[in-house]
Write an enzyme that holds these catalytic residues in place. Structure first.
Site, short mmCIF file in Angstrom:
data_model
loop_
_atom_site.label_atom_id
_atom_site.label_comp_id
_atom_site.label_asym_id
_atom_site.label_seq_id
_atom_site.Cartn_x
_atom_site.Cartn_y
_atom_site.Cartn_z
N ASP A 1 -2.71 6.41 -3.29
CA ASP A 1 -1.55 5.76 -2.69
C ASP A 1 -0.99 4.64 -3.57
O ASP A 1 -1.41 4.46 -4.71
CB ASP A 1 -1.90 5.23 -1.29
CG ASP A 1 -2.77 3.99 -1.34
OD1 ASP A 1 -3.53 3.84 -2.32
OD2 ASP A 1 -2.71 3.17 -0.41
N ASP B 1 -6.01 2.42 -3.26
CA ASP B 1 -7.25 2.37 -2.46
C ASP B 1 -7.45 3.63 -1.62
O ASP B 1 -8.56 3.90 -1.17
CB ASP B 1 -7.33 1.09 -1.60
CG ASP B 1 -6.14 0.90 -0.69
OD1 ASP B 1 -5.20 1.72 -0.74
OD2 ASP B 1 -6.14 -0.10 0.07
N ARG B 2 -6.40 4.41 -1.42
CA ARG B 2 -6.55 5.64 -0.64
C ARG B 2 -6.69 6.85 -1.56
O ARG B 2 -6.25 6.82 -2.71
CB ARG B 2 -5.33 5.88 0.25
CG ARG B 2 -5.14 4.81 1.27
CD ARG B 2 -4.02 5.20 2.20
NE ARG B 2 -3.81 4.13 3.17
CZ ARG B 2 -3.22 4.30 4.33
NH1 ARG B 2 -2.75 5.49 4.67
NH2 ARG B 2 -3.06 3.29 5.16
N ASP C 1 -1.30 1.41 -3.84
CA ASP C 1 -2.16 0.41 -4.46
C ASP C 1 -3.52 0.98 -4.86
O ASP C 1 -4.42 0.22 -5.25
CB ASP C 1 -2.34 -0.80 -3.54
CG ASP C 1 -2.96 -0.43 -2.20
OD1 ASP C 1 -2.80 0.72 -1.76
OD2 ASP C 1 -3.62 -1.29 -1.59
N SER D 1 0.80 -1.22 0.00
CA SER D 1 0.00 0.00 0.00
C SER D 1 0.84 1.28 0.00
O SER D 1 1.60 1.52 -0.91
CB SER D 1 -0.95 -0.04 1.19
OG SER D 1 -1.84 1.03 1.11
N HIS D 2 0.69 2.06 1.07
CA HIS D 2 1.32 3.38 1.14
C HIS D 2 2.76 3.31 1.61
O HIS D 2 3.42 4.34 1.71
CB HIS D 2 0.51 4.25 2.09
CG HIS D 2 0.33 3.58 3.42
ND1 HIS D 2 -0.49 2.50 3.58
CD2 HIS D 2 0.91 3.80 4.61
CE1 HIS D 2 -0.42 2.09 4.83
NE2 HIS D 2 0.42 2.86 5.48
N LYS E 1 -11.43 -0.07 -0.02
CA LYS E 1 -11.58 1.35 -0.26
C LYS E 1 -11.13 1.64 -1.68
O LYS E 1 -10.39 0.86 -2.27
CB LYS E 1 -10.80 2.16 0.77
CG LYS E 1 -9.35 1.72 1.00
CD LYS E 1 -8.84 2.36 2.27
CE LYS E 1 -7.38 2.02 2.52
NZ LYS E 1 -7.21 0.79 3.31
C1 VG1 Z 1 -3.39 1.72 8.37
C2 VG1 Z 1 -4.56 2.65 8.53
C3 VG1 Z 1 -5.86 1.91 8.34
C4 VG1 Z 1 -5.85 1.20 6.96
C5 VG1 Z 1 -4.62 0.32 6.85
C6 VG1 Z 1 -4.50 -0.29 5.47
O1 VG1 Z 1 -3.44 0.72 9.35
O2 VG1 Z 1 -4.53 3.26 9.80
O3 VG1 Z 1 -6.93 2.81 8.44
O4 VG1 Z 1 -7.00 0.40 6.82
O5 VG1 Z 1 -3.45 1.10 7.09
O6 VG1 Z 1 -4.50 0.71 4.49
P1 VG1 Z 1 -2.57 0.79 10.70
O7 VG1 Z 1 -2.83 -0.50 11.40
O8 VG1 Z 1 -1.14 0.97 10.29
O9 VG1 Z 1 -3.05 1.98 11.45
V1 VG1 Z 1 -3.83 0.42 2.94
O10 VG1 Z 1 -4.07 1.70 1.98
O11 VG1 Z 1 -2.60 0.12 3.45
O12 VG1 Z 1 -4.11 -1.11 2.62
CO CO Z 2 -3.47 1.39 0.13
#
Ligand code: VG1
Ligand code: CO
Length: 544
Positions: free
Chosen positions: A278, A282-283, A280, A114-115, A377
């Site tokens: 982001d 989804d954000r 992938d 992801s990010h 998302k």
């Molecule tokens: C973070 C965010 C959460 C999100 C998750 C996956 O998790 O706070 O809201 O669902 O990333 O997002 P954490 O446990 O680090 O707070 V993505 O865009 O990474 O799949």
């Molecule tokens: Co993501």
């Protein structure tokens, strides 16, 4: 022998977190590490995979292609009937979710961290999504973890994977491997939900936006939809080519990491609208001219205006937000007379609510918003709904936000992250905080009085399951709140997240600096949790 059986050693550290298994690239590069985890997923799917469809794709980061090819060979060896792969091994997370649903697949393997940054020293991740298109629920990820920690052998096709750059079907063992255009299906789905002609008309009349794809997977989607179908000028989408290391950047769409976009939107003569997504896809990040839109506000605004988009013209059945997300959307739900659910952090907790039709829209403070069209998302979806709202109201994005605050009040909001904290120190902080919860009500800190304090436990209204210990909530009598939890996606040490908010009903007080308004909440939160005493950190590493 068409299938090779390989002896492996179990990996006890293969426990998926908030969003799949995420580790540093060198961890995934250990011999058999990737194969061990993939086999564990395939074993948990078990006989249901025979003859069934499986989706494979990822965000294009370093290792994506290699792991996609390995996954194809292993899925074929496990008896999959059809393997759907995005061209080049690419699929944004929401597109993968949509594809799983549309193809009737048994699930999908999504390759992304992801990010988190990518590249040889960055992060990689593998996530399993189930047939509804959503991240595997806790009992499935736990089963995968148990399997990974015990596995001693995996199976892989001897033959190489077909060329994943060439669209078309190829046979591998009993499986048909179909390499597909990763964009087309998702773009078509967006067209059913969003008023494309209205937005295209707006661009034709001179509306200008900047979309920063952050050298991540959304680039091809945003180009095809925003510049292609909606007719925005070429160059509207920047950093549109997915790169294995995201150009060395952190593909996290927030004011700190999307600094170029922020500078442009805060500068002289900004475009009418700014957005980013982001790693992938989804954000999303929404920036109005001269104003960053807090994700929690964005969720509330989408809920208030969703009926303007064709896909939501019937209104919303209900909404949900993750617990640390601000209560702005609750106010909208109340006005609309629809239920609002509070879930733990992580998209998987929305799945039952969406599947059962209890909610239409949901989101998280971490820049994730989505709807019942997929079970992840969806960054680009949120951006398109925003454009739809702007086209339908004829209002600029910043005016839409101010109107919203005037109508519902403003939830000032910020998140303070303490990154790479010593894991034991972080655990000790949370344990000490939990231990003192019963003593907090009635006590005052920095001029605020604690009204209630608890450790959030979620009782799923659909299946009755209870998920305890999802974060500490401190509610102050002054209509303010502080939330504490440890990240489940970090790959180095622990990340303490502190979420801070304060409600302000008075429109005359809606244009104050966020950190100033929150200063007492910040001070109270630091004092209550003893952040500096436990972690040695006087200040957070990142404020969003
Ligand atoms: C973070 C965010 C959460 C999100 C998750 C996956 O998790 O706070 O809201 O669902 O990333 O997002 P954490 O446990 O680090 O707070 V993505 O865009 O990474 O799949
Ligand atoms: Co993501």
């Amino acid at each position: 022998m068409p299938i090779r059986q390989v002896t492996t050693t179990p990996f006890a550290d293969q426990r998926p977190g908030t969003s799949g298994l995420r580790k540093k690239v060198p961890v995934f590069q250990q011999p058999h590490y990737v194969e061990n985890f993939l086999q564990s997923i395939l074993d948990v799917v078990g006989d249901r995979l025979r003859g069934a469809t499986l989706v494979i794709g990822g965000d294009g980061r370093y290792l994506n292609r290699q792991v996609a090819e390995t996954a194809i060979r292993m899925a074929a060896a496990a008896g999959a009937g059809r393997i759907l792969v995005g061209q080049g091994g690419l699929l944004s997370t929401p597109a993968a979710s949509a594809l799983i649903r549309a193809s009737g697949a048994i699930g999908g393997i999504v390759l992304s961290a992801s990010h988190n940054p990518g590249g040889p020293d960055g992060d990689f991740g593998i996530k399993f999504n189930t047939a509804n298109g959503g991240p595997a629920p806790e009992e499935v990820t736990e089963a995968i973890h148990r399997r990974a920690a015990a596995l001693t052998e995996y199976r892989i096709a001897e033959e190489a994977a077909p060329d994943i750059d060439a669209i078309g079907d190829t046979r591998l063992l009993e499986a048909t491997v179909s390499v597909i255009d990763p964009v087309a299906g998702h773009a078509a789905l967006m067209e059913t939900l969003v008023d494309f002609p209205a937005i295209a008309g707006m661009f034709a009349r001179g509306f200008r936006m900047r979309f920063d794809a952050m050298s991540a997977v959304t680039g091809p989607y945003a180009k095809a939809i925003i510049e292609g179908r909606l007719g925005a000028p070429a160059g509207t989408v920047v950093n549109a080519t997915p790169l294995p290391d995201f150009g060395g950047h952190h593909p996290d769409p927030n004011p700190v990491h999307a600094a170029d976009l922020m500078a442009e939107m805060m500068g002289d003569a900004p475009p009418d609208f700014g957005a980013a997504s982001d790693g992938d896809g989804d954000r999303n990040m929404i920036v109005a001219p001269g104003m960053f839109v807090t994700p929690s506000d964005s969720l509330a605004i989408l809920a208030a205006h969703a009926h303007r988009a064709p896909g939501y013209a019937q209104g919303l059945a209900g909404v949900a937000r993750s617990m640390p997300t601000s209560r702005a959307v609750d106010r909208v739900a109340k006005r609309l007379g629809i239920p609002c659910y509070e879930t733990p952090t992580g998209w998987k907790f929305f799945a039952n609510l969406l599947d059962s039709g209890r909610i239409t829209l949901c989101g998280e403070e971490s820049a994730g918003t989505g709807s019942n069209h997929v079970r992840e998302k969806d960054g680009l979806w949120a951006v398109l709904i925003w454009l739809n709202i702007i086209a339908a109201t004829g209002r600029r994005a910043d005016a839409i936000v101010r109107d919203h605050w005037a109508e519902f009040g403003r939830d000032y909001y910020s998140r303070h992250d303490y990154e790479e904290v010593d894991s034991d120190a972080a655990k000790a902080l949370m344990a000490a905080l939990r231990a003192k919860l019963p003593t907090l009500p009635g006590q005052s800190f920095a001029g605020l009085t604690v009204a209630a304090a608890d450790d959030f436990a979620y009782a799923d209204p659909v299946d009755g399951s209870v998920t305890p210990a999802q974060g500490v909530r401190i509610l102050f009598a002054e209509d303010a709140r502080a939330v504490f939890r440890l990240s489940g996606t970090g790959t180095v040490g622990a990340t303490l997240r502190v979420y801070l908010e304060r409600f302000e009903p008075d429109a005359a007080r809606h244009a104050l600096p966020v950190q100033d308004v929150l200063a007492p909440v910040i001070a109270a939160a630091r004092a209550i949790a003893g952040i500096e005493a436990h972690t040695g950190r006087a200040e957070p590493s990142i404020i969003t």
